[in-house]
Design an enzyme around this catalytic site. Structure first.
Site, PDB file in Angstrom:
ATOM      1  N   HIS A  27     -27.297  10.415  17.371  1.00  0.00           N
ATOM      2  CA  HIS A  27     -26.751   9.565  16.315  1.00  0.00           C
ATOM      3  C   HIS A  27     -25.494   8.837  16.801  1.00  0.00           C
ATOM      4  O   HIS A  27     -25.384   7.607  16.675  1.00  0.00           O
ATOM      5  CB  HIS A  27     -26.434  10.426  15.088  1.00  0.00           C
ATOM      6  CG  HIS A  27     -25.911   9.647  13.918  1.00  0.00           C
ATOM      7  ND1 HIS A  27     -26.688   9.290  12.838  1.00  0.00           N
ATOM      8  CD2 HIS A  27     -24.676   9.125  13.662  1.00  0.00           C
ATOM      9  CE1 HIS A  27     -25.969   8.600  11.975  1.00  0.00           C
ATOM     10  NE2 HIS A  27     -24.735   8.488  12.447  1.00  0.00           N
ATOM     11  N   GLU A  28     -24.553   9.587  17.379  1.00  0.00           N
ATOM     12  CA  GLU A  28     -23.311   8.966  17.849  1.00  0.00           C
ATOM     13  C   GLU A  28     -23.562   8.068  19.061  1.00  0.00           C
ATOM     14  O   GLU A  28     -22.921   7.018  19.209  1.00  0.00           O
ATOM     15  CB  GLU A  28     -22.276  10.046  18.197  1.00  0.00           C
ATOM     16  CG  GLU A  28     -21.873  10.930  17.028  1.00  0.00           C
ATOM     17  CD  GLU A  28     -21.352  10.128  15.840  1.00  0.00           C
ATOM     18  OE1 GLU A  28     -20.769   9.041  16.057  1.00  0.00           O
ATOM     19  OE2 GLU A  28     -21.530  10.575  14.694  1.00  0.00           O
ATOM     20  N   THR A  79       9.878   3.305  -1.165  1.00  0.00           N
ATOM     21  CA  THR A  79      10.952   4.196  -1.627  1.00  0.00           C
ATOM     22  C   THR A  79      11.981   4.412  -0.529  1.00  0.00           C
ATOM     23  O   THR A  79      13.189   4.479  -0.803  1.00  0.00           O
ATOM     24  CB  THR A  79      10.345   5.536  -2.080  1.00  0.00           C
ATOM     25  OG1 THR A  79       9.331   5.296  -3.062  1.00  0.00           O
ATOM     26  CG2 THR A  79      11.415   6.431  -2.682  1.00  0.00           C
ATOM     27  N   THR A 129       3.937   2.719   2.912  1.00  0.00           N
ATOM     28  CA  THR A 129       4.510   1.656   3.747  1.00  0.00           C
ATOM     29  C   THR A 129       6.036   1.618   3.698  1.00  0.00           C
ATOM     30  O   THR A 129       6.636   0.762   4.327  1.00  0.00           O
ATOM     31  CB  THR A 129       3.953   0.286   3.327  1.00  0.00           C
ATOM     32  OG1 THR A 129       4.077   0.137   1.906  1.00  0.00           O
ATOM     33  CG2 THR A 129       2.484   0.164   3.713  1.00  0.00           C
ATOM     34  N   GLY A 130       6.670   2.509   2.934  1.00  0.00           N
ATOM     35  CA  GLY A 130       8.122   2.631   2.996  1.00  0.00           C
ATOM     36  C   GLY A 130       8.883   1.989   1.859  1.00  0.00           C
ATOM     37  O   GLY A 130      10.053   1.645   2.031  1.00  0.00           O
ATOM     38  N   PRO A 171       0.832  -1.213   0.000  1.00  0.00           N
ATOM     39  CA  PRO A 171       0.000   0.000   0.000  1.00  0.00           C
ATOM     40  C   PRO A 171       0.862   1.258   0.000  1.00  0.00           C
ATOM     41  O   PRO A 171       2.038   1.223   0.373  1.00  0.00           O
ATOM     42  CB  PRO A 171      -0.810  -0.126   1.306  1.00  0.00           C
ATOM     43  CG  PRO A 171      -0.694  -1.555   1.708  1.00  0.00           C
ATOM     44  CD  PRO A 171       0.615  -2.041   1.191  1.00  0.00           C
ATOM     45  N   PRO A 172       0.290   2.386  -0.408  1.00  0.00           N
ATOM     46  CA  PRO A 172       1.029   3.653  -0.346  1.00  0.00           C
ATOM     47  C   PRO A 172       1.422   3.986   1.080  1.00  0.00           C
ATOM     48  O   PRO A 172       0.661   3.763   2.028  1.00  0.00           O
ATOM     49  CB  PRO A 172       0.029   4.679  -0.900  1.00  0.00           C
ATOM     50  CG  PRO A 172      -0.945   3.882  -1.699  1.00  0.00           C
ATOM     51  CD  PRO A 172      -1.039   2.547  -1.026  1.00  0.00           C
ATOM     52  N   HIS A 217     -24.667   4.705  17.723  1.00  0.00           N
ATOM     53  CA  HIS A 217     -23.540   3.862  17.313  1.00  0.00           C
ATOM     54  C   HIS A 217     -22.895   3.198  18.535  1.00  0.00           C
ATOM     55  O   HIS A 217     -22.589   1.991  18.523  1.00  0.00           O
ATOM     56  CB  HIS A 217     -22.485   4.714  16.593  1.00  0.00           C
ATOM     57  CG  HIS A 217     -22.839   5.056  15.177  1.00  0.00           C
ATOM     58  ND1 HIS A 217     -23.216   4.116  14.250  1.00  0.00           N
ATOM     59  CD2 HIS A 217     -22.848   6.247  14.529  1.00  0.00           C
ATOM     60  CE1 HIS A 217     -23.459   4.715  13.092  1.00  0.00           C
ATOM     61  NE2 HIS A 217     -23.250   6.021  13.230  1.00  0.00           N
TER      62      HIS A 217
END
Length: 646
Positions: free
Chosen positions: A462-463, A246, A243-244, A240-241, A466
């Site tokens: 609402h919260e 480069t 994650t290290g 994934p983008p 949940h």
């Protein structure tokens, strides 16, 4: 490349061209400059008066100006000057004026006050008549052929050739010359240039071990050759983008101590056909000449995608030529040539199979999101140089950040440092880190977003809905925090749930609990206010996507059975899964899918409604406390619902 020097042969060519330009400038420009220094500028009106007085001895007339000889001495010698001048042979160019001045001074007197004048010509039809009446010699002036050639031909050609030379040079690397467009744009780095070692990379120990073997081969190839071992020709890093990938490549460059060629996949492709393939050839030629070395291609999917079918035309052909050349260069390596290709991508599913076969990318290393221990190690790396307070517990922060990538954790530590600086604190405290976690997850607080009182009350219920449903669903993660402070682009409130441990598989009951919790906020609104609001939009999207995945990907319904009707389009990118048209599924089967999805959601809606109705008093208590203090911790929530753990 740093400290680039122009080769000696090219320096000779450049200096020779400069000498020619300077020489021609001296030949054509200097005489004109010196002549203008000796010329007296007079107005046209004064010129006409001097003609009538016969003080103009000779006129050289051109399209733009009039030049000639002017006498400033006493009138007694004026007639003798005209007679002397009439006996001379006049010229048709400016240089002849100086000759005439010298002849006059030689025939009459060395002190004769005769100078060269110049005036701007005005459209005067009576000029010739005036000169004839005053009996003054005149002639037309015409530029010399060499002067005309220099200004009208040579200078424009020199300008356009120079401009084209600069443009072509700009398309290649500095100093590469006119044909540099096909040269590689790879940057060369040595170990001291990157500033990154393997010790600076955390959370991906398996990937580091794979690359340490590459470093060992480059530093001591004989140890491998004695056993007949061959190092992999290519290593592909994917994940994934953030994650290290480069960063790990930079660390490899820092450890290897060999030339490291770094280039992006998009830099191979230009608007000119064949440039990409030429750059691939040039890159590998440079690498072979400097072996042992490493080539790193970032985002290789830019040139390595599936090749199109036999009837494809247009813009894909250039990319396919580049890919074909890359395949040839990788397969054309001699055994143990000591050139290793390292590539990174977050879309391995789109790469051409020919690129992925053994002999090209022999080794494929995955860098996934780090586990809790990896996240703690990454946090420690990014906390270096930052003053941490004694109350900071990085392990607790690591537990609160499941799914975070290395880039997310680096951003988290930076946000915590910025928050501490904003509050004028001398060190980073645990509360700063926890606030940074929420900021990275849901965005910054937006206290300026003023909600009406009835909207604020609806968000609180609402919260609370949940949280209540999550608390009574057996497999739902723990409710860690509830907030009705608006954050990010659209969140008017949020309920933060954190799993107690890492989880890699989800059962059918766990997925159903997720759907039930997603519907809890909407059910709470319906039970308290009699109707839902648009605030449940994202909850419905999440519930529907989970239910559709259960039906089409996981085979968790009796109506459809254990059949995979869809597949994950990109395992490492957060892209919608069900956007592609299902051309291989019949309309009748899709109707069954829609029915099964609706049944799952209706079943979980009924369960969420039952939980809310059974705990309506607790729902109101949680919502009312949220309206007062806006934020509620885990312990405060459990105390209200009456099941606080000892």
């Amino acid at each position: 490349m740093k400290n680039y020097k122009i080769p000696k042969e090219k320096r000779k060519i450049i200096f020779s061209a400069l000498y020619w330009i300077i020489g021609l400038g001296v030949i054509f420009i200097l005489p004109q400059f010196l002549l203008n220094l000796q010329t007296k500028e007079i107005p046209y009106a004064q010129f006409k008066r001097l003609v009538e007085e016969r003080r103009i001895l000779y006129a050289l007339i051109s399209k733009e100006e009039i030049k000639g000889l002017l006498y400033n001495g006493p009138r007694e010698g004026l007639e003798a000057l005209h007679e002397t001048l009439s006996s001379m042979e006049g010229g048709g160019d400016e240089s002849s004026l100086e000759v005439m001045v010298k002849k006059i001074k030689g025939a009459i007197s060395a002190n004769a006050d005769v100078t060269i004048f110049r005036t701007i010509r005005i459209d005067d039809p009576k000029l010739i008549e005036l000169l004839d009446r005053a009996k003054i010699d005149y002639s037309g002036a015409q530029e010399s052929f060499m002067s005309q050639f220099f200004w009208s031909t040579f200078v424009p050609i020199l300008f356009w050739v120079g401009l084209w030379f600069l443009l072509i040079r700009a398309m290649g690397r500095p100093g590469a010359g006119l044909l540099s467009i096909g040269r590689s744009k790879a940057k060369i780095a040595m170990e001291e240039d990157t500033g990154v070692k393997f010790d600076d990379v955390a959370g991906c120990e398996e990937a580091k071990e794979e690359l340490k073997e590459v470093v060992a081969f480059l530093k001591d190839p004989e140890r491998f050759r004695k056993l007949g071992a061959q190092i992999p020709k290519g290593v592909l890093l994917f994940g994934p983008p953030g994650t290290g990938k480069t960063l790990l490549a930079r660390a490899l460059a820092g450890e290897a101590g060999v030339p490291f060629y770094s280039i992006s996949g998009s830099e191979f492709v230009e608007m000119f056909v064949g440039v990409g393939a030429a750059r691939v050839r040039d890159l590998f030629n440079q690498a072979k000449q400097n072996a042992p070395c490493i080539i790193f291609i970032d985002e290789i999917d830019a040139i390595g995608k599936f090749r199109s079918g036999a009837f494809s035309m247009g813009g894909h052909e250039e990319r396919e030529q580049t890919l074909n050349q890359l395949l040839v260069e990788m397969d054309g390596f001699e055994p143990n040539i000591e050139v290793i290709l390292l590539a990174a991508t977050n879309r391995p599913e789109v790469l051409d199979p020919a690129l992925m076969r053994p002999g090209r990318f022999d080794r494929q290393v995955i860098l996934d999101a780090p586990d809790v221990n990896g996240r703690e190690a990454i946090l420690k790396v990014h906390s270096k140089g930052k003053p941490l307070h004694d109350d900071v517990d990085l392990h607790k922060i690591a537990l609160r950040t499941p799914g975070f990538s290395g880039a997310d954790l680096a951003n988290l530590m930076n946000e915590a440092a910025l928050l501490a600086a904003r509050l004028n604190c001398q060190s980073i405290r645990q509360e700063h880190l926890e606030e940074a976690v929420e900021k990275v997850l849901t965005g910054p607080e937006r206290k300026s977003r003023r909600l009406r009182e009835n909207e604020r009350k609806r968000v609180a219920y609402h919260e609370a809905g949940h949280a209540i449903v999550a608390y009574f669903c057996p497999t739902a993660p723990t409710v860690a925090k509830i907030s009705i402070i608006p954050r990010g682009k659209a969140a008017l409130g949020y309920t933060l749930q954190l799993p107690e441990e890492e989880q890699f598989l989800l059962t059918k009951s766990e997925l159903k609990d997720k759907i039930c919790v997603s519907l809890g906020g909407r059910i709470a609104e319906e039970e308290v206010f009699g109707e839902p609001s648009s605030g449940a939009q994202n909850d419905l999207e999440v519930a529907t996507e989970i239910a559709r995945s259960m039906v089409m990907r996981f085979g968790m319904t009796d109506e459809i059975g254990p059949v995979a009707l869809s597949k994950e389009t990109s395992p490492f990118l957060n892209v919608p899964v069900f956007d592609e048209p299902h051309t291989n599924i019949s309309p009748e089967l899709m109707a069954l899918v829609d029915k099964a999805v609706k049944e799952i959601i209706e079943e979980e809606k009924a369960r969420a409604t039952s939980i809310i109705r059974d705990n309506i008093d607790k729902l109101k208590d949680v919502a009312e406390k949220l309206l007062v203090q806006e934020v509620m911790s885990e312990d405060e929530f459990k105390e209200i619902v009456g099941l606080k753990e000892e």
